[in-house]
Motif scaffolding. Sequence first.
Motif, PDB file in Angstrom:
ATOM      1  N   GLU A  98      42.253  34.337  30.995  1.00 58.89           N
ATOM      2  CA  GLU A  98      41.446  34.430  32.212  1.00 58.89           C
ATOM      3  C   GLU A  98      42.245  34.289  33.500  1.00 58.89           C
ATOM      4  O   GLU A  98      41.722  34.568  34.587  1.00 58.89           O
ATOM      5  N   GLY A  99      43.506  33.849  33.381  1.00 59.18           N
ATOM      6  CA  GLY A  99      44.276  33.599  34.594  1.00 59.18           C
ATOM      7  C   GLY A  99      43.967  32.238  35.178  1.00 59.18           C
ATOM      8  O   GLY A  99      43.014  31.569  34.769  1.00 59.18           O
ATOM      9  N   ARG A 100      44.775  31.837  36.138  1.00 54.96           N
ATOM     10  CA  ARG A 100      44.578  30.531  36.766  1.00 54.96           C
ATOM     11  C   ARG A 100      43.355  30.519  37.674  1.00 54.96           C
ATOM     12  O   ARG A 100      42.973  31.550  38.236  1.00 54.96           O
ATOM     13  N   LEU A 101      42.764  29.347  37.807  1.00 48.44           N
ATOM     14  CA  LEU A 101      41.581  29.193  38.649  1.00 48.44           C
ATOM     15  C   LEU A 101      41.949  29.440  40.107  1.00 48.44           C
ATOM     16  O   LEU A 101      42.901  28.849  40.633  1.00 48.44           O
ATOM     17  N   ASP A 102      41.207  30.312  40.769  1.00 55.28           N
ATOM     18  CA  ASP A 102      41.407  30.605  42.188  1.00 55.28           C
ATOM     19  C   ASP A 102      40.498  29.686  42.999  1.00 55.28           C
ATOM     20  O   ASP A 102      39.277  29.848  43.005  1.00 55.28           O
ATOM     21  N   LEU A 103      41.108  28.700  43.673  1.00 55.60           N
ATOM     22  CA  LEU A 103      40.300  27.730  44.405  1.00 55.60           C
ATOM     23  C   LEU A 103      39.596  28.338  45.608  1.00 55.60           C
ATOM     24  O   LEU A 103      38.636  27.759  46.126  1.00 55.60           O
TER      25      LEU A 103
END
Length: 380
Positions: free
Chosen positions: A237-242
Amino acid sequence: MAKNTIKTTARVADTIRPTIAGAREKPGWHLLRTVAARITTPLLPDDYLKLANPLWSARELRGRVVDVRRETVDSATLVIKPGWGFSFDYEPGQYIGIGLLVDGRWRWRSYSLTSSPITSKGSRTITITVKAMPEGFLSTHLVGGVEPGTIVRLAAPQGNFVMPDPAPASVLFLTAGSGITPVMSMLRTLVRRGGIGDVLHVHSAPTETDVLFAEELSQLTQRHDGYRLQLRFTRAEGRLDLARLHEVVPDWRSRHTWACGPEAMLADAERTWTAAGIAEQLHLERFATSRVAAHGAGGTVEFARSGKSVSVDAATALMDAGEDAGVQMPFGCRMGICQSCVVGLLEGHVRDLRTGAEYEPGSRVQTCVTAASGDCVLDV
């Protein structure tokens, strides 16, 4: 802004921590041991007590590894029974120093406590959960090479990344990888204090099999309506985009947040909470100090009182240099926070590894976060 705690897993550390364990907590016992020391000189009471029980030491905190539980393929939880002088009044979220004798040398690192200070009767143990790192000599040994019964040295719990009592009405835990470890102490403590209120936990891991405490987290979601867990598997999913955190946590601005994980995630969190004008609601825990690029070629570091010297590069902390040379360097947090490692700079110049600032002779410098900037002499 709320105090940000910068914690590191530390560097090579072989120094025996100079502490009298339990002296404050049990002054009567300490007085008795002092009298006994005078009677048994030149041997100390510890020399006799260690024969009966290695944990009976007044000179240093000790512990015995009673169990090693595998968590994931590259991580394990160590259950440790502390010896005389250890106090269980630590706060959930704090970390502890642990020293292990490897190849004739004591190696020190700091790890978050994953246990709760609220212990059940008769269960006076603590736990740390260690993830083996490719560059981590001690972490790899702790995960794969420590047997139950091993005696370790301990440094007293410390750190400001803690959960208050009572906890805020609504909480967000933002964790990734081994950054979940201090939060586990908080979660376990909340449960033992009577239940979890409104807690939303967003945790990232490379894959499902990399999630630490996966079974226990699943049980928490089933047993406590107030605990909601959202897992994110970054390889898929990829890293969480804050910048899009509102899509995952619509009410994040109203929650007090505890975040622990990779530096990039924490830096993004600082920017996001600051831009929202709620920086005081964000509490950060870093496992490594941020350092500027090394400049220069280092130099020869002379330790005046010890009569030793060593040549080092510009990226090696003075504390590491001293310990590698066999000098008993003063130390504390090993993160540039507590000031326990400060010594006088007699000659030469040293550079702060965090800011690049240089210090002149006559300065008092933190050896855990400064390096040689040419030849120098330290008062130690």
